[in-house]
Write a protein that holds these residues in place. Structure first.
Motif, PDB file in Angstrom:
ATOM      1  N   UNK B 236       1.899  -3.451  -3.410  1.00 28.57           N
ATOM      2  CA  UNK B 236       1.314  -3.119  -1.898  1.00 28.57           C
ATOM      3  C   UNK B 236      -0.092  -3.574  -1.721  1.00 28.57           C
ATOM      4  N   UNK B 237      -0.376  -4.860  -2.899  1.00 27.47           N
ATOM      5  CA  UNK B 237      -1.741  -5.309  -2.586  1.00 27.47           C
ATOM      6  C   UNK B 237      -2.177  -5.850  -1.104  1.00 27.47           C
ATOM      7  N   UNK B 238      -1.125  -6.631  -0.637  1.00 29.82           N
ATOM      8  CA  UNK B 238      -1.428  -7.372   0.731  1.00 29.82           C
ATOM      9  C   UNK B 238      -1.672  -6.286   1.745  1.00 29.82           C
ATOM     10  N   UNK B 241      -4.868  -4.561   1.261  1.00 32.11           N
ATOM     11  CA  UNK B 241      -6.201  -5.352   1.556  1.00 32.11           C
ATOM     12  C   UNK B 241      -6.400  -5.057   2.944  1.00 32.11           C
ATOM     13  N   UNK B 262       1.144   4.675 -10.378  1.00 31.25           N
ATOM     14  CA  UNK B 262       0.849   3.185 -10.982  1.00 31.25           C
ATOM     15  C   UNK B 262       0.734   2.289  -9.818  1.00 31.25           C
ATOM     16  N   UNK B 263       1.039   2.121  -8.746  1.00 26.07           N
ATOM     17  CA  UNK B 263       0.680   1.193  -7.651  1.00 26.07           C
ATOM     18  C   UNK B 263      -0.126   1.571  -6.607  1.00 26.07           C
ATOM     19  N   UNK B 270      -8.425  -1.109  -5.878  1.00 25.20           N
ATOM     20  CA  UNK B 270      -8.632  -2.410  -6.353  1.00 25.20           C
ATOM     21  C   UNK B 270      -8.874  -3.434  -5.111  1.00 25.20           C
TER      22      UNK B 270
END
Lengths: 304, 406
Positions: B236-238, B241, B262-263, B270
């Motif tokens: 899911x970082x995109x 962000x 965990x995600x 992050x």
């Protein structure tokens, strides 16, 4: 701009994992023309091995990542075992279709075996790399991401050198090009195929280390979607071609990340970030229509 | 040598497969045993009724085997505990309660059969079934035959409608989205919020829709709304962000514990998102999926059906009695809801003053109930409007944060 760079790095992180997994697909396909659908599940085997061996390594005073040794051993054992037990007999008796079905069956078998052994609930993987974040010009570089990208590139280069420059690598390329002729030339075909499976599975173990560093959870079905996307990456780059898998993996990772980040804005909210998977698989269809052999693939007319 | 090796591996694989089958057979055995026991119980009950007619018959339909057995066992244990307590305290309307229970294996067809059977056996109301899908299959039958179906745990929004025989003891899925918006506005005092949700998942999308609708009501601005295809995604970082750079003060992320631990949370931190993260009952279980650094989970809040840490007497009493009787394995929201559903029904029968099915229906519709999972009345469709406990994490522990009043 900083955000864009961040999104690029997000893409490279998952892309280098896809690339490593795609390498496994491509090597096996290149040599026996089999799409090894169980390859994604080798990642799962590696991840579960890490779940159980990282605490052991940490307890004995070693860095956590050294547990990858056990993962490599486990993955190679499973990979070679699957090849010997399932693929080889089918390859000798059946045709390519029955081999493909066997691969799907092995994938299901491994997933369900893991469910019986470890249960359906997810297991957390302990912290693997302890690297702090680096900030360069307003962009925060995550330590894990950098390590993942570096390991990915190094492994690809080593593999490419191995295939191009060593005797075993030449044997692999020979078997891939013409199996009958390589038998005549004195190449031990079965040994070469086993070696290919061993290397492919070992790569899966390294991929599982990198995957778990970024996404620290193991579950029985974790390999299926990952495997599918890596397969798309392998086809995109040109299946059977080592550098193709690298390029394909990185492209898929970037497309996925950037479409998740900008699709909503670019389409004015018509398509949302949830569509990124559809775009990834859409790419597969487009590639198959326009350039079936992939980015680096050469169109070779098939003998009829 | 190679052949021997192959044979050994093949044999071990066959054995593994057989082991799988064995487990299945065992479940089947248990199920048929349960059925037999139920039938025996039924015979005994019939005799008892023929003798004096001094009992109140209540049916339970729950999938205590099959894919959703974890939920079924918990809910049924809660119900049985409640009826044991009720009987020990003199029963309902001065009569002892006779429970007739059937296992539907989490299967809609089996569940309908069980419900029809209970109807034929003359129960005055039925508790169950467990999951929304199964409830949806039984609901029309309940209305047809005019027999109350009170599910403890079926949360799908569309399950209950006005003027029918279908009720529930839990809140509906969308209610949590609304409560999350209320919490963000009133307790956290934020203005700009972001959402990430799984558009392909009914639960996640339902929560998201309700949150968006309620956000306007509570004066929240939604500055970013990002999606993923499923709740099983790992990256899911995109999206996170984008959210981190949208200026959002809080994030609503209706996912399940397998993605949250965990995600979602590590990737959000992050990506540079430092604000509070709000979720729904899917966060229950995140303790088992957290990564090593527990401090990143400290600013997380989620709505739940009940909190075992809630200091009120009713809750602590239930926690103690349930643990004594059944242990703590199934001590969760499902057993609490099962427990409340049983007491709801008992109170309704008491208020109706009769075991007439239509009278019980009217009594439940008008109920004003207070139990382990909150104090509530039912809306016109038969779904509770409850106070909702907000739970948070503190250094890897689940902590009761506050009670969000209705």
């Amino acid at each position: 701009m900083a955000v864009f760079v961040q999104q690029l790095l997000n893409g490279l992180k998952i892309g280098s994992v896809y690339a490593l997994v795609a390498l496994g697909y491509t090597m096996v396909y290149g040599i026996i023309k089999l799409i090894n659908f169980a390859h994604g599940d080798f990642i799962m085997v590696g991840a579960y091995t890490l779940v159980f061996t990282i605490p052991l390594m940490v307890a004995s005073g070693m860095p956590a990542w050294t547990a990858v040794i056990f993962a490599v051993v486990a993955c190679v054992a499973v990979g070679v075992g699957v090849e010997k037990v399932a693929y080889k007999p089918v390859r000798e008796k059946g045709n390519r279709m029955s081999a493909l079905i066997t691969a799907v069956a092995m994938s299901l078998f491994l997933e369900n075996l893991a469910q019986v052994l470890f249960g359906a609930s997810p297991k957390t993987v302990s912290n693997i790399f302890k690297i702090s974040n680096i900030t360069v010009g307003g962009v925060t570089l995550n330590g894990n991401t950098i390590i993942t990208i570096i390991i990915g590139v190094v492994v690809m280069l080593v593999l490419q050198a191995f295939v191009q420059n060593t005797k075993m690598g030449r044997a692999m390329r020979a078997v891939s090009e013409d199996r009958e002729a390589s038998i005549l030339a004195g190449i031990k075909v079965n040994q070469t195929i086993t070696l290919t499976f061993a290397i492919g599975s070992g790569l899966a173990a390294i991929a599982s280390l990198m995957y778990c560093a970024a996404y620290p959870q193991a579950m029985p079905t974790m390999g299926s979607m990952l495997g599918l996307k890596a397969f798309v990456a392998a086809v995109l780059g040109g299946i059977g071609i080592v550098p193709g898998a690298m390029i394909g993996g990185l492209v898929i990772g970037l497309v996925e990340s950037l479409s998740k980040a900008y699709l909503t804005t670019l389409t004015g909210g018509v398509l949302t970030s949830a569509f990124s998977d559809a775009i990834v698989f859409g790419i597969l269809i487009v590639v198959l229509l326009i350039k079936p052999a992939g980015i680096l693939g050469k169109d070779v007319g098939e003998k009829v | 040598m190679k052949k021997i090796f192959a044979a050994i591996v093949a044999a071990s694989m066959v054995m593994a497969i057989c082991a799988g089958c064995g487990a299945k057979d065992k479940v089947g055995e248990v199920a048929s045993d349960a059925k037999q026991t139920a039938e025996e119980v039924k015979e005994e009950v019939e005799e008892a009724v023929a003798d004096d007619g001094e009992t109140i018959k209540i049916g339970i339909v729950a999938g205590v085997t099959g894919p959703t057995a974890v939920y079924g066992v918990a809910a049924q244990d809660g119900m049985l505990l409640a009826f044991d307590e009720i009987n020990a305290n003199g029963g309902i309307l001065g009569k002892q309660v006779e429970v007739i229970k059937y296992d539907d294996k989490g299967d809609p067809t089996e569940s309908c059969n069980a419900f029809n059977k209970l109807d034929g056996e003359g129960v005055c109301a039925v508790l169950g079934p467990i999951t929304s899908g199964v409830c949806a299959a039984v609901a029309p039958i309940a209305n047809d035959v005019g027999l109350v179906m009170l599910t403890a745990t079926g949360t799908a929004d569309t399950l209950t409608t006005a003027d029918d025989y279908v009720f529930r003891a839990c809140f509906a899925d969308s209610y949590q989205g609304k409560k999350a918006a209320q919490f963000a506005a009133q307790e956290l005092g934020v203005k700009d919020v972001a959402i990430i949700y799984a558009s392909g998942d009914a639960y996640s999308a339902g929560c998201c829709d309700a949150f968006e609708a309620a956000a306007a009501e509570y004066g929240l601005n939604i500055v970013a709304k990002e999606g993923s295809a499923t709740t099983d995604d790992t990256d899911f970082s995109a999206q996170l962000t984008t959210i981190a750079n949208s200026g959002a003060e809080a994030l609503f992320a209706p996912y399940y514990y397998n993605a949250v631990g965990p995600y979602i949370v590590p990737q959000a931190r992050e990506a540079g998102f430092t604000g509070p993260i709000i979720g729904a009952d899917g966060y229950d279980g995140t303790l088992t999926t957290m990564i090593e650094d527990k401090s990143i989970y400290n600013d997380i809040y989620f709505t739940n059906h009940y909190s075992p840490e809630d200091p009120s007497d009713t809750v602590q009493n239930f926690v103690k009695n349930f643990s004594d009787e059944y242990g703590t394995d199934y001590l969760n929201a499902f057993s609490a809801l099962g427990y409340d559903a049983a007491y709801m029904l008992a109170q309704a029968i008491e208020e109706a003053g009769t075991t007439d099915r239509a009278a019980i229906r009217d009594a439940i519709a008008a109920i004003n109930f207070s139990g382990v999972t909150g104090s509530f009345t039912l809306d016109e469709t038969g779904t509770p409007l409850k106070s909702v406990p907000i739970i948070t994490f503190k250094d890897g522990e689940q902590v009761f944060y506050t009670m969000l009043e209705n």
